[in-house]
Design a protein around this motif. Structure first.
Motif, mmCIF file in Angstrom:
data_model
loop_
_atom_site.group_PDB
_atom_site.id
_atom_site.type_symbol
_atom_site.label_atom_id
_atom_site.label_comp_id
_atom_site.label_asym_id
_atom_site.label_seq_id
_atom_site.Cartn_x
_atom_site.Cartn_y
_atom_site.Cartn_z
ATOM 1 N N LEU A 274 0.835 -1.207 0.000
ATOM 2 C CA LEU A 274 0.000 0.000 0.000
ATOM 3 C C LEU A 274 0.863 1.248 0.000
ATOM 4 C CD1 LEU A 274 -2.744 1.463 0.324
ATOM 5 C CD2 LEU A 274 -2.510 1.128 2.791
ATOM 6 N N GLN A 275 1.921 1.235 0.781
ATOM 7 C CA GLN A 275 2.815 2.391 0.829
ATOM 8 C C GLN A 275 3.561 2.566 -0.487
ATOM 9 O OE1 GLN A 275 5.323 1.789 4.255
ATOM 10 N NE2 GLN A 275 3.794 2.579 5.664
ATOM 11 N N LEU A 276 3.909 1.472 -1.144
ATOM 12 C CA LEU A 276 4.676 1.559 -2.380
ATOM 13 C C LEU A 276 3.853 2.092 -3.540
ATOM 14 C CD1 LEU A 276 6.756 -1.752 -2.246
ATOM 15 C CD2 LEU A 276 7.590 0.567 -1.886
ATOM 16 N N VAL A 277 2.570 1.709 -3.622
ATOM 17 C CA VAL A 277 1.766 2.138 -4.761
ATOM 18 C C VAL A 277 1.198 3.537 -4.569
ATOM 19 C CG1 VAL A 277 1.158 -0.225 -5.377
ATOM 20 C CG2 VAL A 277 -0.356 1.064 -3.876
ATOM 21 N N GLY A 278 1.200 4.054 -3.333
ATOM 22 C CA GLY A 278 0.763 5.428 -3.112
ATOM 23 C C GLY A 278 -0.735 5.636 -3.176
ATOM 24 N N HIS A 279 -1.530 4.565 -3.077
ATOM 25 C CA HIS A 279 -2.983 4.697 -3.071
ATOM 26 C C HIS A 279 -3.495 4.770 -1.634
ATOM 27 C CE1 HIS A 279 -3.566 4.347 -7.310
ATOM 28 N NE2 HIS A 279 -3.078 3.121 -7.395
ATOM 29 N N ASP A 280 -4.814 5.022 -1.492
ATOM 30 C CA ASP A 280 -5.434 5.000 -0.179
ATOM 31 C C ASP A 280 -5.840 3.593 0.234
ATOM 32 O OD1 ASP A 280 -5.235 7.760 0.024
ATOM 33 O OD2 ASP A 280 -7.158 8.092 -0.967
ATOM 34 N N PHE A 281 -5.841 2.645 -0.698
ATOM 35 C CA PHE A 281 -6.218 1.272 -0.389
ATOM 36 C C PHE A 281 -5.425 0.318 -1.270
ATOM 37 C CE2 PHE A 281 -8.790 2.414 -3.996
ATOM 38 C CZ PHE A 281 -8.843 1.261 -4.761
ATOM 39 N N TYR A 282 -5.416 -0.954 -0.871
ATOM 40 C CA TYR A 282 -4.714 -1.974 -1.660
ATOM 41 C C TYR A 282 -5.463 -3.292 -1.518
ATOM 42 C CZ TYR A 282 -0.998 -4.938 -3.475
ATOM 43 O OH TYR A 282 -0.272 -5.834 -4.216
ATOM 44 N N MET A 283 -5.790 -3.921 -2.643
ATOM 45 C CA MET A 283 -6.496 -5.197 -2.647
ATOM 46 C C MET A 283 -5.482 -6.331 -2.739
ATOM 47 S SD MET A 283 -9.465 -6.520 -5.277
ATOM 48 C CE MET A 283 -10.559 -5.187 -4.766
ATOM 49 N N PHE A 284 -5.690 -7.382 -1.932
ATOM 50 C CA PHE A 284 -4.729 -8.484 -1.922
ATOM 51 C C PHE A 284 -5.428 -9.784 -1.534
ATOM 52 C CE2 PHE A 284 -5.057 -7.048 2.385
ATOM 53 C CZ PHE A 284 -4.796 -8.154 3.203
ATOM 54 N N ILE B 203 -6.854 -3.562 2.275
ATOM 55 C CA ILE B 203 -6.283 -2.779 3.361
ATOM 56 C C ILE B 203 -6.332 -1.312 2.968
ATOM 57 C CG2 ILE B 203 -3.916 -3.058 2.502
ATOM 58 C CD1 ILE B 203 -2.991 -2.997 5.436
ATOM 59 N N TYR B 204 -6.677 -0.434 3.915
ATOM 60 C CA TYR B 204 -6.864 0.978 3.587
ATOM 61 C C TYR B 204 -6.386 1.858 4.738
ATOM 62 C CZ TYR B 204 -10.916 0.600 6.683
ATOM 63 O OH TYR B 204 -11.728 0.377 7.781
ATOM 64 N N GLU B 205 -6.116 3.117 4.419
ATOM 65 C CA GLU B 205 -5.736 4.095 5.427
ATOM 66 C C GLU B 205 -6.987 4.665 6.079
ATOM 67 O OE1 GLU B 205 -2.527 6.920 4.763
ATOM 68 O OE2 GLU B 205 -2.338 6.111 2.735
ATOM 69 N N ARG B 206 -7.031 4.657 7.392
ATOM 70 C CA ARG B 206 -8.174 5.191 8.120
ATOM 71 C C ARG B 206 -8.013 6.703 8.276
ATOM 72 N NH1 ARG B 206 -8.809 3.773 13.135
ATOM 73 N NH2 ARG B 206 -11.050 3.355 13.117
ATOM 74 N N ASN B 207 -9.132 7.408 8.266
ATOM 75 C CA ASN B 207 -9.094 8.873 8.350
ATOM 76 C C ASN B 207 -8.449 9.361 9.640
ATOM 77 O OD1 ASN B 207 -10.370 9.136 5.885
ATOM 78 N ND2 ASN B 207 -12.420 9.193 6.774
ATOM 79 N N HIS B 208 -8.599 8.589 10.713
ATOM 80 C CA HIS B 208 -8.079 9.021 12.009
ATOM 81 C C HIS B 208 -6.762 8.326 12.366
ATOM 82 C CE1 HIS B 208 -11.817 11.157 12.675
ATOM 83 N NE2 HIS B 208 -12.492 10.054 12.406
ATOM 84 N N GLY B 209 -6.089 7.806 11.347
ATOM 85 C CA GLY B 209 -4.789 7.192 11.571
ATOM 86 C C GLY B 209 -4.851 5.683 11.582
ATOM 87 N N GLY B 210 -3.737 5.067 11.266
ATOM 88 C CA GLY B 210 -3.684 3.617 11.237
ATOM 89 C C GLY B 210 -4.275 3.051 9.955
ATOM 90 N N ASN C 219 -10.880 -13.775 13.032
ATOM 91 C CA ASN C 219 -11.570 -13.041 14.081
ATOM 92 C C ASN C 219 -13.044 -12.873 13.790
ATOM 93 O OD1 ASN C 219 -9.247 -12.590 15.620
ATOM 94 N ND2 ASN C 219 -8.641 -10.921 14.270
ATOM 95 N N GLY C 220 -13.447 -13.167 12.533
ATOM 96 C CA GLY C 220 -14.849 -13.029 12.188
ATOM 97 C C GLY C 220 -15.303 -11.598 12.105
ATOM 98 N N LYS C 221 -14.371 -10.642 12.033
ATOM 99 C CA LYS C 221 -14.747 -9.234 12.012
ATOM 100 C C LYS C 221 -13.757 -8.456 11.174
ATOM 101 C CE LYS C 221 -16.932 -9.265 16.584
ATOM 102 N NZ LYS C 221 -16.984 -8.643 17.910
ATOM 103 N N THR C 222 -14.206 -7.270 10.757
ATOM 104 C CA THR C 222 -13.272 -6.368 10.089
ATOM 105 C C THR C 222 -12.227 -5.931 11.101
ATOM 106 O OG1 THR C 222 -14.995 -5.589 8.627
ATOM 107 C CG2 THR C 222 -13.050 -4.200 8.859
ATOM 108 N N ALA C 223 -10.998 -5.911 10.693
ATOM 109 C CA ALA C 223 -9.907 -5.671 11.634
ATOM 110 C C ALA C 223 -9.337 -4.286 11.476
ATOM 111 C CB ALA C 223 -8.798 -6.702 11.425
#
Length: 213
Positions: free
Chosen positions: A152-162, A173-180, A199-203
């Motif tokens: 995600l950091q290498l491609v410079g997008h806000d999200f990355y599908m894998f 995986i995506y960048e959250r507005n409030h960090g992380g 975990n059965g949930k969005t992480a």
């Protein structure tokens, strides 16, 4: 090293082609041993209300990884200068990470904090955009969440599908507005609205803050 130049709403003249080769080849000259192919996309926006109308995008395929940078300005040559500097920094970071991975042990456990699954669309019906302006195809080898965060950091997008190496499912995986960073997983209709993940949930992924380029 293969360098391909594409243009949208612009004619790729000999002068532009020569300038791109000069700047981009210089930017990647110290990384040719890890660079397989370089794609350069030059475009001009037709909307007069957009000030930064001329964009340059560089995508580098390096040993199975994708490194991307994009810059825009009112002058195409300035945009090429900016994106050449940016892709050089991205390549330097990528090379440093590879060297760190060779000298440091890879952690086996990922720090993940589970949180309730968010309903992103509510009662709305999912709809595609009225016009598809670009279609991309790329390989999707299995990888861990930590590896996807690096991509995600290498491609410079806000999200990355894998493809998640643990579950075999397609995740985002995506960048959250409030960090992380957060991870979106597919929902299994047979598990009362939970996902198929462990975990059965969005992480919410506890990973280092994205480095500033």
């Amino acid at each position: 090293m293969k360098l391909v130049i594409h243009g949208k709403n612009i004619e790729i003249t000999d002068a532009i082609r020569e300038y791109v080769h000069q700047k981009i080849e210089k930017a990647v000259s110290h990384f040719q041993n890890i660079t397989n192919e370089v794609d350069v996309h030059l475009s001009v926006a037709r909307n007069p209300r957009i000030n930064t109308r001329q964009a340059a995008e560089v995508t580098i395929y390096a040993n199975g990884n994708v490194i991307r940078a994009e810059e825009s300005s009112e002058n195409l040559y300035a945009s090429i200068d900016l994106v050449a500097d940016k892709i050089s920094r991205q390549l330097r970071k990528y090379k440093e990470r590879r060297q760190e991975h060779k000298t440091q042990p890879i952690p086996t456990n990922e720090a993940v904090v589970a949180e309730p699954v968010a309903d992103l669309i509510g009662d709305r019906t999912p709809e595609l955009p009225g016009e598809v302006v670009r279609t991309k195809y790329f390989s999707m080898p299995p990888m861990t969440v930590a590896e996807a965060q690096e991509q995600l950091q290498l491609v410079g997008h806000d999200f990355y599908m894998f493809r998640n190496a643990e579950t075999g499912e397609i995740n985002v995986i995506y960048e959250r507005n409030h960090g992380g960073y957060g991870v979106i997983q597919p929902r299994n209709p047979n598990t009362n609205g939970q996902t198929n993940g462990k975990n059965g949930k969005t992480a919410n992924v506890a990973v280092p803050e994205k480095s500033k380029v």
